[in-house]
Design an enzyme around this catalytic site. Structure first.
Site, PDB file in Angstrom:
ATOM      1  N   PRO A  11     -43.727 -52.486  68.460  1.00 38.45           N
ATOM      2  CA  PRO A  11     -44.034 -51.694  69.654  1.00 38.45           C
ATOM      3  C   PRO A  11     -42.893 -51.765  70.665  1.00 38.45           C
ATOM      4  O   PRO A  11     -42.350 -52.840  70.930  1.00 38.45           O
ATOM      5  CB  PRO A  11     -45.306 -52.356  70.194  1.00 38.45           C
ATOM      6  CG  PRO A  11     -45.914 -53.033  69.013  1.00 38.45           C
ATOM      7  CD  PRO A  11     -44.761 -53.498  68.189  1.00 38.45           C
ATOM      8  N   GLU A  12     -42.516 -50.605  71.199  1.00 38.98           N
ATOM      9  CA  GLU A  12     -41.459 -50.541  72.205  1.00 38.98           C
ATOM     10  C   GLU A  12     -42.095 -50.280  73.559  1.00 38.98           C
ATOM     11  O   GLU A  12     -43.318 -50.322  73.696  1.00 38.98           O
ATOM     12  CB  GLU A  12     -40.448 -49.472  71.793  1.00 38.98           C
ATOM     13  CG  GLU A  12     -39.820 -49.779  70.430  1.00 38.98           C
ATOM     14  CD  GLU A  12     -38.896 -48.709  69.909  1.00 38.98           C
ATOM     15  OE1 GLU A  12     -38.515 -47.798  70.678  1.00 38.98           O
ATOM     16  OE2 GLU A  12     -38.543 -48.756  68.714  1.00 38.98           O
TER      17      GLU A  12
END
Length: 283
Positions: A2-3
């Protein structure tokens, strides 16, 4: 992994679902996730009786703001949170459960088991690892063109690994760097000190625009990402460069190429993002 857009989406979801809830007890079934303190019984004891006042974010880290502590959580590859009613069957790979006094449970599931949790005295987390060395927040109002450029423009390093370096800019991962560089028309292997003033302006705008657009639709669900309500992001349907090797560039019609930059698979358009070997003399 996840960014920033995905973590921000999880933050917003958890803010709605758990803010104001009081922790009754905590169960940990995979001790290595708990990094601070390094004793799971102490971890659970510190959290018992604490109320979640808000959920914040620093880079790719979640910050659960409690009465006396801050719980810092890093999702890493596939960590995810979900809120469930008490008594609902617990899914496999659920490693931490926070039991609330209202009968609901916040469950942390992590198939890859790379996620981490740290407890700090309130607000001390920003002064210690893993948060102390984090760089600029690209969605913060202080992320101006001047600040962005001054942080990077004298470095003789390829622009892509610089943007991926969390000590300079936080939250940018492979997907959003490829998209931002394409939008700005900058080749991923350009050295930062060769960009012109106009290119820095375009890149700054591209980073902000790309991240804002991704947050607006809940991030990208490339593999297994879902938010705290089990919902997938939708930005993967808007990607113009990442994951599109061999497809037509929507600007010039040429074929999108893929290479490796600093060990990361990198997508770019050779027509719209031309490399420039010579140093540019900025006015």
């Amino acid at each position: 992994m996840p960014e920033l857009p995905e973590v921000e989406t999880v933050r917003r979801t958890l803010e709605q679902l758990v803010a104001g809830k009081k922790i009754e007890s905590v169960k940990v079934t995979l001790p290595r996730i708990i990094q601070r303190p390094d004793d799971t019984e102490m971890f659970a004891a510190l959290l018992a009786g604490e109320t979640v006042r808000s959920v914040e974010r620093r880079g790719k880290f979640l910050r659960l703001m409690l009465d006396h502590y801050t719980l810092v959580s890093h999702l890493r590859m596939e960590g995810r949170y979900g809120v469930y009613p008490s008594g609902e069957p617990v899914e496999a790979h659920t490693h931490v459960i926070f039991y609330f006094t209202d009968g609901t449970e916040l469950r942390y599931k992590d198939v890859r088991q790379f996620g981490t949790m740290h407890i700090f005295d309130k607000d001390q987390d920003l002064l210690e690892k893993p948060l102390v060395k984090l760089g600029l927040e690209p969605l913060d109002e202080n992320f101006t063109l001047e600040v962005f450029r001054s942080k990077l423009d004298k470095r003789k390093t390829k622009i892509k690994p610089l943007l991926l370096n969390q000590e300079y800019i936080v939250g940018l991962g492979n997907i959003y760097v490829d998209e931002s560089l394409y939008l700005a028309g900058v080749h991923p292997e350009r050295e930062a000190n060769t960009l012109s003033a106009a290119e820095w302006a375009k890149l700054h705008e591209a980073v902000v625009t790309t991240l804002q657009g991704a947050v607006a639709v809940g991030g990208s669900s490339i593999k297994s990402y879902v938010n705290g309500q089990g919902e997938s992001g939708m930005f993967q349907h808007q990607l113009r460069m990442y994951g599109r090797k061999g497809e037509a560039c929507d600007r010039c019609g040429g074929a999108i190429e893929k290479t490796v930059v600093a060990g990361r698979g990198t997508h770019f358009c050779p027509n719209c993002q031309k490399p420039k070997k010579q140093r540019i003399i900025r006015k």
